[in-house]
Scaffold this motif. Structure first.
Motif, PDB file in Angstrom:
ATOM      1  N   LEU A   9     -13.662  11.771   0.677  1.00  0.00           N
ATOM      2  CA  LEU A   9     -13.122  12.078   1.730  1.00  0.00           C
ATOM      3  C   LEU A   9     -12.129  11.382   2.383  1.00  0.00           C
ATOM      4  N   SER A  10     -12.591   9.863   2.450  1.00  0.00           N
ATOM      5  CA  SER A  10     -11.763   9.102   2.830  1.00  0.00           C
ATOM      6  C   SER A  10     -10.517   8.810   2.035  1.00  0.00           C
ATOM      7  N   THR A  11     -10.547   8.915   0.840  1.00  0.00           N
ATOM      8  CA  THR A  11      -9.226   8.742  -0.039  1.00  0.00           C
ATOM      9  C   THR A  11      -8.245   9.730   0.236  1.00  0.00           C
ATOM     10  N   VAL A  12      -8.754  11.181   0.351  1.00  0.00           N
ATOM     11  CA  VAL A  12      -8.032  12.295   0.570  1.00  0.00           C
ATOM     12  C   VAL A  12      -7.274  11.841   2.019  1.00  0.00           C
ATOM     13  N   ILE A  13      -8.130  11.516   2.980  1.00  0.00           N
ATOM     14  CA  ILE A  13      -7.644  11.205   4.397  1.00  0.00           C
ATOM     15  C   ILE A  13      -6.596  10.194   4.511  1.00  0.00           C
ATOM     16  N   ASP A  18      -6.461  17.131  12.856  1.00  0.00           N
ATOM     17  CA  ASP A  18      -5.941  15.644  13.233  1.00  0.00           C
ATOM     18  C   ASP A  18      -6.369  14.677  12.359  1.00  0.00           C
ATOM     19  N   VAL A  19      -5.582  14.312  11.276  1.00  0.00           N
ATOM     20  CA  VAL A  19      -5.907  13.520  10.130  1.00  0.00           C
ATOM     21  C   VAL A  19      -6.607  12.075  10.723  1.00  0.00           C
ATOM     22  N   GLU A  20      -6.028  11.533  11.399  1.00  0.00           N
ATOM     23  CA  GLU A  20      -6.443  10.195  11.968  1.00  0.00           C
ATOM     24  C   GLU A  20      -7.799  10.516  12.552  1.00  0.00           C
ATOM     25  N   ARG A  21      -7.996  11.238  13.391  1.00  0.00           N
ATOM     26  CA  ARG A  21      -9.236  11.493  14.059  1.00  0.00           C
ATOM     27  C   ARG A  21     -10.469  11.683  13.052  1.00  0.00           C
ATOM     28  N   LEU A  22     -10.197  12.566  11.878  1.00  0.00           N
ATOM     29  CA  LEU A  22     -11.258  12.741  10.980  1.00  0.00           C
ATOM     30  C   LEU A  22     -11.306  11.340  10.128  1.00  0.00           C
ATOM     31  N   GLY A  23     -10.377  10.575  10.031  1.00  0.00           N
ATOM     32  CA  GLY A  23     -10.374   9.501   9.258  1.00  0.00           C
ATOM     33  C   GLY A  23     -11.418   8.286  10.074  1.00  0.00           C
ATOM     34  N   ARG A  44     -19.344   4.789   2.160  1.00  0.00           N
ATOM     35  CA  ARG A  44     -18.784   5.428   1.215  1.00  0.00           C
ATOM     36  C   ARG A  44     -19.321   6.359   0.272  1.00  0.00           C
ATOM     37  N   ASP A  45     -20.795   6.084  -0.074  1.00  0.00           N
ATOM     38  CA  ASP A  45     -21.414   6.849  -0.948  1.00  0.00           C
ATOM     39  C   ASP A  45     -22.237   8.111  -0.129  1.00  0.00           C
ATOM     40  N   ARG A  46     -22.193   8.163   1.099  1.00  0.00           N
ATOM     41  CA  ARG A  46     -22.969   9.005   2.054  1.00  0.00           C
ATOM     42  C   ARG A  46     -22.292  10.315   2.095  1.00  0.00           C
ATOM     43  N   PRO A  47     -23.025  11.182   2.063  1.00  0.00           N
ATOM     44  CA  PRO A  47     -22.547  12.561   1.947  1.00  0.00           C
ATOM     45  C   PRO A  47     -22.081  12.981   3.313  1.00  0.00           C
ATOM     46  N   ILE A  67      -2.939   4.451  -2.166  1.00  0.00           N
ATOM     47  CA  ILE A  67      -3.447   4.562  -3.416  1.00  0.00           C
ATOM     48  C   ILE A  67      -4.687   3.578  -3.700  1.00  0.00           C
ATOM     49  N   PRO A  68      -5.633   4.209  -4.338  1.00  0.00           N
ATOM     50  CA  PRO A  68      -6.996   3.702  -4.553  1.00  0.00           C
ATOM     51  C   PRO A  68      -6.791   2.544  -5.462  1.00  0.00           C
ATOM     52  N   GLY A  69      -7.499   1.244  -5.419  1.00  0.00           N
ATOM     53  CA  GLY A  69      -7.250  -0.063  -6.141  1.00  0.00           C
ATOM     54  C   GLY A  69      -7.427   0.369  -7.684  1.00  0.00           C
ATOM     55  N   ASP A  70      -8.300   1.393  -8.192  1.00  0.00           N
ATOM     56  CA  ASP A  70      -8.724   1.587  -9.505  1.00  0.00           C
ATOM     57  C   ASP A  70      -7.683   2.596 -10.161  1.00  0.00           C
ATOM     58  N   ALA A  71      -6.741   3.171  -9.308  1.00  0.00           N
ATOM     59  CA  ALA A  71      -6.065   4.308  -9.734  1.00  0.00           C
ATOM     60  C   ALA A  71      -5.120   4.038 -10.802  1.00  0.00           C
TER      61      ALA A  71
END
Lengths: 275, 275, 275
Positions: free
Chosen positions: A39-43, A97-102, A110-113, A235-239
Motif C-alpha cells: 500500500l505504501s508503494t502505491v501511495i 486524499d493520497v497524503e493523508r492515507l500515506g 511494512r509487513d503488517r496487514p 520507485i522502490p529500491g529493488d525495482a
C-alpha cells in the motif's frame, strides 16, 4: 460520526460497534486487506505527482490513473485482486486524499496487514491496522481532475532499456547538480544522459552490456528534472525500471510492484529544446 | 561545450568524444586517478576554511595552501604522487570551486576511483566516476586570495601532544557549551583546555600518560572555537592529531591522510585575551 | 571563578586545584555519582514539563516535584540513594537549569559515571565526566515555581492498565493525526482511546488480555495531546507504564527507572469536554 471499533477484526469483514453508535459495514462497498508495504508503494507512486486521485475498484482489483496539475506527467497504478490478502470488491470510484492515507499507513510496519473498507453511504474510508481504526473522509470524485484516457497514454517509442532503480537515482542526482532538465538518448549500444548548466556539464553513458535489457532505436528527448526526481524517489529500491523513449516524445518509466501482481507506469512529456 | 563521453575509460587517459563535439584530452595538463575517500578527505579539509583555492600540481603530487577570508587560519594539504592510483602530472596551478567538487565526489562510494583531468586550454576539470563524466569550469587562479608563503607558517612551538581526533571533538564540543573561545595550555604532565562563560565554566585535563605522545613545554594561548569546530569536523575519525602550541602563538593541528602518502596541517592564530 | 581540575578523580570526592585557584569540595553539600543513562532518563522526564526545577537531596536520595507553567501537569521523580554508585548526601534544596544539565550529560556515553558535587557556598554544581569538569551555576530555589504538595497529587482512580511505552507512543501518534486532544476510557475488558477531528476520527482498543495488567473500572476523560506527546517521548523505550484514570479526573502515568531504584510519575489534568 461513525467509528470502527472491533479490535479483533482479523479477516475481510470490518464490523462496526462502540459506545458512540455503530454501523454494520457488511454493506460497505469495498473491503480489502493488503500489507502496508504494498500500500505504501502505491501511495508513494501516486504522491510523486498528485495529492488526490480517483480510486477505481472493480472485480479485477484496484486501478488509478492520475495527471499532475500541470498535465505534464501521468501515473497509472494497477493492483490485481491477487495482490490483496482478501479482496471483497464491488465496483466503485472514490476520491482519495493520497497524503493523508500515506500518513496513516506510515504508522504500520511494512509487513503488517491493513484493512480498507469503503462505506459508500457515508463516503468514508475505514482503515484498520491491528487495534487501530482510522475513519477518513473520502472526496467527491467529481471534484478531482479527470484522469486522461488510457489510450492517450500509448505512445510509439523508438527503443528503451531496463535498468535498476539505483541507476535512475544516479543519473537524476548527477544531472541535478548542473541543470533543471536533462536529455535522454539511445546511442548505438548505450543509454546516454546529458545535462548542461551555465558553466558545468554532466554526462552518463550506460553500455547496453551493463543494462538488464536494451532495445536500440532512434531516440533523444529533453525532460524536466523536477518530475524525474519526484518519480525516482517513489520507485522502490529493488525495482527494475522499464524505460522507453523516442525523439521528442514522452518517456515511460514502468516497474512491477507486489511481486508482479501490480504495476506502476509514469509517462512524462518532453520539454521542447530551445536551440 | 566539450563533454567527456568514454564510459569505458578505466585508466589514466580520459579521451573525449560524443555528439556535441569531442576533444582529445591526451593534451590535458594533468590526469590523475585517486579513490573518492582520499579526495573527499582533502576537500573536507579545505572546505573547513575556504570555498575556493589554488591547486598546485607538480611532479611530486598535489599541494594546496589556503587562508580563510579573515586571514586567521590556514590549511596546507599535500598529496604525494604515490597517493594516486595513477598520476600523469605536469606542472600547473588551477583555481578550484571546492564545494562544487565536493558535491560531485559525494556521488561516489568512498572506495571508488575518481579520474581528474585538467584541460588547461578550456580551463575545465573533467571528473570521471564510473560511467559519469562531469565537466567543471575552473577559476582563474589570479582571482583567488593569495596563499601565505609556507615559510611564514613555520612557528616556534613550546610543546605539544598527539591525540585521537575524538579527543579534539570532545574538548571542542564541551567548551562550545559555554563560550566562543577556549584556552589550550600545557601543564606539567597534561594538556589542559578551559573555557569560561558568563556563569558556567568547563575544563578538561588530558594526562600525558593517556595521550599518544606528549612534549612538555611552556604554552598557553586562547583560540576561537568557531575555527576549531570547523577544523575538528574535517579531521577524519581515525586520525592521530599532532597538536603544537606555544604562549600566545598559533596552534598547529596536523594529521596524515592517504595512509601516510599525504598530510594536512591547520594553523590558527591566537586570540588576544582581554584581562 | 572556581574550577574543578583533578582529572584523576575516580571516587566520590571531587577535589579542586588548578592554576586559577582551587577550592576543596569536601565541604560540598552533596557529592553523588551515577551513570549517565540514569541521569539522562531523569532529565528527560523533567524536561517534558519544565526547564528548571528544585532538586531535593536528603539521606534517602534525590527527589523532584515540578509543575508545568500552565499548572496542568506535574512530574515527580524519586531516585533512591541505592541508584547511585556513591551517594554522600546531606540535606539541601537547589535550583537547576534542567536543559543545561541535559546538554552536559549528553556529552557522556550512557554507561559512563557522572559525578555531581553541589557547592552550597558558591551555589555551583560541579559535573565531572572522565577528564571533563563542568562548573554550572545553580538557581535560587526561591525563584522557581513552587511544586505542588505531594498529597494534592493523590487522586482516586476508577481503574487502569499497565502497558508498554511503545503502546503509549502508538496511541499518541495515531490520535495526533486528527486532533489535539483524545479521550481515554476503560471499557469492560479493554482500554479505549479515541480522537475526533473535523472530518476524520481515530480509535484504538487494547484488549485486557493484550495488556500487562488491567484493572477495570468506571473511567473516561479527555486529555491534551500536547502534554501526552511530550511525556511519551520522555518515557524510556523499555518501560512498563502504569496508567491510572477516572471519569473527568487526572491521568497518572508512572514507570520505574534505575532498575527499580527510582520512579517517575506524571499527573495530567483532564480537559473539560464541550458537548
Amino acid at each position: 460520526m461513525t467509528r470502527m471499533t472491533n479490535a479483533n477484526d482479523a479477516g475481510s469483514a470490518v464490523s462496526g460497534a462502540g459506545s458512540n453508535g455503530g454501523r454494520n459495514l457488511s454493506d460497505a462497498a469495498i473491503v480489502a486487506r493488503v500489507d502496508a508495504g504494498t500500500l505504501s508503494t502505491v501511495i508513494d507512486a501516486l504522491s510523486a505527482l498528485v495529492t488526490e486521485c480517483r480510486l477505481e475498484f472493480d472485480d479485477d482489483g484496484l486501478s488509478v490513473i492520475a495527471t499532475d496539475p500541470a498535465v505534464v506527467a501521468s501515473v497509472s497504478v494497477d493492483l490485481a485482486a491477487g495482490a490483496f490478502e482478501t479482496y471483497d470488491g464491488a465496483n466503485g470510484t472514490f476520491g482519495l486524499d493520497v497524503e493523508r492515507l500515506g500518513t496513516i499507513v506510515g504508522l504500520a510496519d511494512r509487513d503488517r496487514p491493513v484493512t480498507l473498507a469503503v462505506d459508500a453511504g457515508t463516503r468514508h474510508l475505514h482503515v484498520g491496522i491491528g487495534e487501530l481504526r482510522y475513519e477518513m473522509g473520502l472526496l467527491d470524485p467529481e471534484t478531482i481532475r479527470s484522469p486522461p484516457d488510457p489510450t492517450e497514454l500509448r505512445f510509439e517509442y523508438g527503443g528503451g532499456a531496463v535498468l535498476p532503480s539505483a541507476t535512475v537515482d544516479r543519473f537524476v542526482g548527477a544531472t541535478d547538480l548542473v541543470a533543471n532538465h536533462l536529455s535522454i538518448a539511445l546511442a548505438d549500444e548505450a543509454l546516454r544522459i546529458e545535462a548542461d548548466g551555465d558553466v558545468d556539464a554532466v554526462s552518463l553513458e550506460f553500455e547496453a552490456t551493463d543494462l538488464q535489457a536494451f532495445t536500440p532505436g532512434e531516440a533523444r528527448s529533453l525532460y524536466s528534472l523536477e518530475y524525474l526526481r519526484d518519480m525516482s524517489r517513489a520507485i522502490p529500491g529493488d525495482a527494475a525500471v522499464d524505460l522507453r523513449i523516442g525523439t521528442e516524445t514522452p518517456i515511460s518509466l514502468g516497474f512491477e510492484i507486489a511481486d508482479g501482481d501490480g504495476s506502476v507506469e509514469y509517462v512524462l512529456s518532453p520539454r521542447i529544446a530551445r536551440e
